[in-house]
Design a protein around this motif. Structure first.
Motif, PDB file in Angstrom:
ATOM      1  N   LEU A  39       0.743  -1.144   0.146  1.00  0.00           N
ATOM      2  CA  LEU A  39       0.033  -0.075   0.056  1.00  0.00           C
ATOM      3  C   LEU A  39       0.928   1.394   0.042  1.00  0.00           C
ATOM      4  O   LEU A  39       0.320   2.431  -0.587  1.00  0.00           O
ATOM      5  N   ILE A  40       1.843   1.173   0.568  1.00  0.00           N
ATOM      6  CA  ILE A  40       2.945   2.364   0.848  1.00  0.00           C
ATOM      7  C   ILE A  40       3.845   2.398  -0.561  1.00  0.00           C
ATOM      8  O   ILE A  40       4.255   3.404  -0.991  1.00  0.00           O
ATOM      9  N   THR A  41       4.703   1.155  -0.766  1.00  0.00           N
ATOM     10  CA  THR A  41       5.371   1.043  -1.644  1.00  0.00           C
ATOM     11  C   THR A  41       4.970   1.143  -3.243  1.00  0.00           C
ATOM     12  O   THR A  41       5.737   1.780  -4.018  1.00  0.00           O
ATOM     13  N   ARG A  42       3.916   0.729  -3.345  1.00  0.00           N
ATOM     14  CA  ARG A  42       3.191   0.589  -4.826  1.00  0.00           C
ATOM     15  C   ARG A  42       3.176   1.974  -5.290  1.00  0.00           C
ATOM     16  O   ARG A  42       3.730   2.378  -6.484  1.00  0.00           O
ATOM     17  N   PRO A  43       2.397   3.185  -4.531  1.00  0.00           N
ATOM     18  CA  PRO A  43       2.550   4.438  -5.234  1.00  0.00           C
ATOM     19  C   PRO A  43       3.757   5.004  -5.153  1.00  0.00           C
ATOM     20  O   PRO A  43       3.838   6.049  -5.992  1.00  0.00           O
ATOM     21  N   LEU A  44       4.718   4.461  -4.599  1.00  0.00           N
ATOM     22  CA  LEU A  44       6.175   4.993  -4.808  1.00  0.00           C
ATOM     23  C   LEU A  44       6.720   4.551  -5.830  1.00  0.00           C
ATOM     24  O   LEU A  44       8.039   5.059  -6.354  1.00  0.00           O
ATOM     25  N   GLY A  45       6.139   3.470  -6.475  1.00  0.00           N
ATOM     26  CA  GLY A  45       6.698   2.842  -7.682  1.00  0.00           C
ATOM     27  C   GLY A  45       7.620   1.768  -7.662  1.00  0.00           C
ATOM     28  O   GLY A  45       8.308   1.230  -8.432  1.00  0.00           O
ATOM     29  N   PHE A  46       7.716   1.357  -6.257  1.00  0.00           N
ATOM     30  CA  PHE A  46       8.392  -0.001  -5.998  1.00  0.00           C
ATOM     31  C   PHE A  46       7.272  -1.216  -6.229  1.00  0.00           C
ATOM     32  O   PHE A  46       6.533  -1.154  -5.368  1.00  0.00           O
ATOM     33  N   VAL A  47       7.672  -2.351  -7.130  1.00  0.00           N
ATOM     34  CA  VAL A  47       6.730  -3.278  -6.917  1.00  0.00           C
ATOM     35  C   VAL A  47       7.577  -4.548  -6.804  1.00  0.00           C
ATOM     36  O   VAL A  47       8.832  -4.739  -7.013  1.00  0.00           O
ATOM     37  N   ASP A  48       6.782  -5.285  -5.993  1.00  0.00           N
ATOM     38  CA  ASP A  48       7.519  -6.797  -5.803  1.00  0.00           C
ATOM     39  C   ASP A  48       8.755  -6.610  -4.838  1.00  0.00           C
ATOM     40  O   ASP A  48       9.821  -7.084  -5.484  1.00  0.00           O
ATOM     41  N   ILE A  49       8.826  -6.072  -3.964  1.00  0.00           N
ATOM     42  CA  ILE A  49      10.258  -5.817  -3.103  1.00  0.00           C
ATOM     43  C   ILE A  49      10.180  -6.961  -2.267  1.00  0.00           C
ATOM     44  O   ILE A  49       9.375  -7.859  -1.446  1.00  0.00           O
ATOM     45  N   PRO A  50      11.432  -7.854  -2.343  1.00  0.00           N
ATOM     46  CA  PRO A  50      11.453  -9.335  -1.609  1.00  0.00           C
ATOM     47  C   PRO A  50      11.960  -8.809  -0.348  1.00  0.00           C
ATOM     48  O   PRO A  50      13.069  -9.116   0.160  1.00  0.00           O
ATOM     49  N   TRP A  51      11.140  -8.418   0.675  1.00  0.00           N
ATOM     50  CA  TRP A  51      11.612  -7.972   1.971  1.00  0.00           C
ATOM     51  C   TRP A  51      12.176  -8.833   2.820  1.00  0.00           C
ATOM     52  O   TRP A  51      13.408  -8.566   3.399  1.00  0.00           O
ATOM     53  N   LEU A  52      11.851 -10.145   2.876  1.00  0.00           N
ATOM     54  CA  LEU A  52      12.369 -11.244   3.749  1.00  0.00           C
ATOM     55  C   LEU A  52      13.360 -12.305   2.742  1.00  0.00           C
ATOM     56  O   LEU A  52      14.102 -12.929   3.521  1.00  0.00           O
ATOM     57  N   THR A  53      13.340 -12.213   1.730  1.00  0.00           N
ATOM     58  CA  THR A  53      14.037 -13.205   0.832  1.00  0.00           C
ATOM     59  C   THR A  53      15.219 -12.762  -0.038  1.00  0.00           C
ATOM     60  O   THR A  53      15.939 -13.533  -0.260  1.00  0.00           O
ATOM     61  N   SER A  54      15.498 -11.391   0.217  1.00  0.00           N
ATOM     62  CA  SER A  54      16.680 -10.815  -0.570  1.00  0.00           C
ATOM     63  C   SER A  54      17.756 -10.647   0.848  1.00  0.00           C
ATOM     64  O   SER A  54      17.399 -10.400   1.722  1.00  0.00           O
ATOM     65  N   SER A  55      18.898 -11.015   0.255  1.00  0.00           N
ATOM     66  CA  SER A  55      20.034 -11.156   1.518  1.00  0.00           C
ATOM     67  C   SER A  55      20.153  -9.766   1.867  1.00  0.00           C
ATOM     68  O   SER A  55      20.622  -9.491   3.043  1.00  0.00           O
ATOM     69  N   ARG A  56      20.017  -8.643   1.143  1.00  0.00           N
ATOM     70  CA  ARG A  56      20.229  -7.344   1.552  1.00  0.00           C
ATOM     71  C   ARG A  56      19.180  -6.794   2.440  1.00  0.00           C
ATOM     72  O   ARG A  56      19.104  -6.109   3.295  1.00  0.00           O
ATOM     73  N   LEU A  57      18.009  -7.266   2.186  1.00  0.00           N
ATOM     74  CA  LEU A  57      16.630  -6.397   2.849  1.00  0.00           C
ATOM     75  C   LEU A  57      16.065  -7.414   4.249  1.00  0.00           C
ATOM     76  O   LEU A  57      15.544  -6.636   5.084  1.00  0.00           O
ATOM     77  N   ALA A  58      16.780  -8.708   4.264  1.00  0.00           N
ATOM     78  CA  ALA A  58      16.044  -9.549   5.416  1.00  0.00           C
ATOM     79  C   ALA A  58      16.265  -9.004   6.660  1.00  0.00           C
ATOM     80  O   ALA A  58      15.517  -8.671   7.327  1.00  0.00           O
TER      81      ALA A  58
END
Lengths: 274, 278
Positions: free
Chosen positions: A152-171
């Motif tokens: 709801l927050i990221t989509r209007p900002l233009g980020f789609v499908d952010i791998p929050w927990l599966t990417s090694s940098r974002l986890a």
């Protein structure tokens, strides 16, 4: 004065007559016995055992064999251990430092509003009381790349499908965010208790002496050398600080202790934090 | 007049800031509640739905019939009640002895109990498991509950509080011929009710939310507590978000209920503020 002395004398006499000292020794020991047994068996025995096992090679099936410091050497040499140590530091500092600032900021905000703040406090405190496993489940769903609430927050900002927990940098940052959410209100209350206990007169006195709001705040925060408003007021400063300093120390201790909670989430999600 | 107006706008601004923060903080919890009333296809809709179009209770009946959540709930209640009663009794007994009796080794004992508060429970979990195994308590209620029967923090709290009770009460009772144990439960326990309330809150939250220890000790499905059952539920039904949320609501509701009723005691108790005050 005389009456008090007399009272003390009679008390000592009666104590002697009914043998209080002996009674105290016997019953004190009897009452403490459950704790002595309990803490010896369930705390000190395991602690000693932990130390002992650390010097042995043992797979829990064959009998343990003494090895000296070998386990420690292996541990210190293993790159896995270095990695997890670094991750622990990352997690601990990444959580603790933001919590200090956010909790203190919120506490100051709460301290401003005297009337309805209790209602707010109850709402703010909810994350602390809910079970960690529930928090993990809810946040795991919120972090879902395509259906999670955060879209709801990221989509209007233009980020789609952010791998929050599966990417090694974002986890790790994602876990840290959850920990901050769950931990901050606790420390906020502790800071608030410290702030409330500072008498208003100190703040007013400092303001009359020409300290601005920022300086007053710094003085309250407890670093007396950095707290700016002139050395002349050192005595005042000194009198202010005790009220929040123990609170700060208490807070830091608790923050450190509570970070063992990170274990369950890491275990919860099978993603690798490497 | 201008100053009043400025103070008023400032006040409103503070309130707005707090309100915004409250919404952000409470948001995941609200979502948990609203998703627990949704059918599955509404949970997986894009854009994300905040409210169910038609709230339904089917999710709840499903987790109780298909997953028999009531059994785990009962296990959790049993564990919490047992540990709570034991903690109240033993912590006040030991606290009383440490506060009011002079016997050799008392101060050393108190220091040692305080020292155990500094040790993270994860460190001793493996030897503790070995101990429980040698006692034959693995996968049993005793193995699960016994290591939590006395909490070091509880002893500390009760000792600090009982110290503030005047000795004269105890002396008077002794002169009247009251037995030592009767003094404890007829005089000391009723007088230390505020501290017992704090202790109950802390114990309740800690035990209800206990995760690692039951995960290790309990292996059979029938004896699992709620957090462990939820953990298993998450791996078995990872895609049924609405059921997961309903189960989460069930696991959270007792604590939330107590929290809304006793909120002041809860916050003061959990942060240890009432214990520090003396």
């Amino acid at each position: 004065m005389g009456a008090l002395r007399m009272l003390k004398q009679t008390r000592r006499k009666t104590a002697k007559r009914i043998g209080v000292e002996k009674v105290e020794k016997i019953y004190g020991f009897i009452f403490a016995l459950p704790a002595i047994v309990f803490f010896a068996v369930f705390y000190f025995l395991p602690i000693i055992k932990t130390l002992q096992i650390s010097f042995y090679r043992w797979d829990f099936l064959s009998p343990p064999a003494f090895e000296g410091l070998r386990n420690y050497v292996v541990l210190l040499k293993s790159s896995e251990f270095h990695n997890s140590l670094w991750k622990s530091f990352y997690y601990a500092f990444g959580t603790t430092i933001p919590i200090w600032f956010i909790a203190l900021g919120l506490a100051v905000l709460f301290n401003r509003i005297t009337s309805t703040s209790w209602l707010y406090l109850v709402v703010y405190y909810i994350p602390v009381v809910i079970p960690l496993i529930v928090a993990c489940i809810v946040w795991q769903i919120m972090y879902h790349p395509s259906y999670g609430m955060l879209t709801l927050i990221t989509r209007p900002l233009g980020f789609v499908d952010i791998p929050w927990l599966t990417s090694s940098r974002l986890a790790m940052p994602s876990i840290i965010l959850l920990s901050i959410w769950k931990g901050t209100p606790f420390y906020m209350v502790i800071y608030l208790a410290g702030l409330v206990s500072i008498p208003k007169e100190y703040t007013e006195a400092a303001q009359i002496d020409g300290a601005n709001k920022y300086q007053v705040f710094l003085a309250h925060y407890g670093s007396s050398s950095k707290a700016g408003y002139s050395l002349r007021d050192c005595h005042l400063n000194h009198r202010c600080t005790p009220s929040i300093r123990p609170v700060l120390r208490y807070d830091q201790r608790w923050t450190r202790i509570s970070h063992k909670s990170c274990y369950s989430l890491r275990q919860r999600n099978s993603f690798s934090v490497s | 007049m201008k100053a009043v107006k400025k103070a008023f706008t400032q006040h409103i601004l503070w309130h707005l800031a707090l309100l915004l923060g409250a919404i952000v903080i409470i948001f995941p919890i609200i979502y948990m509640f609203s998703a627990s009333f949704m059918p599955l296809e509404e949970v997986f809709s894009t854009p994300v739905r905040l409210w169910p179009s038609r709230p339904r209770l089917l999710n709840y009946s499903e987790i109780f019939t298909k997953f028999s959540l009531h059994r785990y709930f009962l296990n959790s209640v049993l564990l919490t009640v047992f540990t709570l009663v034991c903690n109240i009794f033993f912590c006040s007994l030991v606290g009383y002895s440490l506060a009011k009796f002079k016997f050799p080794g008392r101060d050393i004992l108190f220091t040692l109990i305080l020292a155990t508060m500094m040790i993270p429970s994860n460190v001793i979990v493996i030897p503790l498991y070995l101990l429980i195994r040698s006692l034959g308590w693995v996968n049993s209620f005793w193995g699960l509950s016994f290591p939590h029967v006395i909490a070091p923090f509880g002893v500390f709290l009760m000792r600090q509080f009982i110290r503030s009770i005047p000795d004269d009460y105890i002396d008077a009772a002794r002169i009247d011929g009251c037995s030592e144990f009767k003094i404890f439960y007829r005089i000391i326990m009723p007088l230390s009710l505020p501290a017992i309330a704090t202790l109950s809150v802390v114990t309740f939250v800690n035990i209800w939310n206990l995760f690692l220890w039951p995960l290790i000790v309990i292996s059979s499905d029938a004896k699992k507590t709620l957090p462990i059952a939820l953990n298993q539920f998450l791996s078995n039904y990872a895609n049924d978000w609405n059921l997961l949320m309903a189960a989460s609501v069930v696991a959270t509701s007792p604590i939330l209920l107590f929290f809304f009723v006793f909120n002041r005691g809860f916050i003061e108790g959990m942060t240890g503020l009432s214990g520090l005050k003396e």
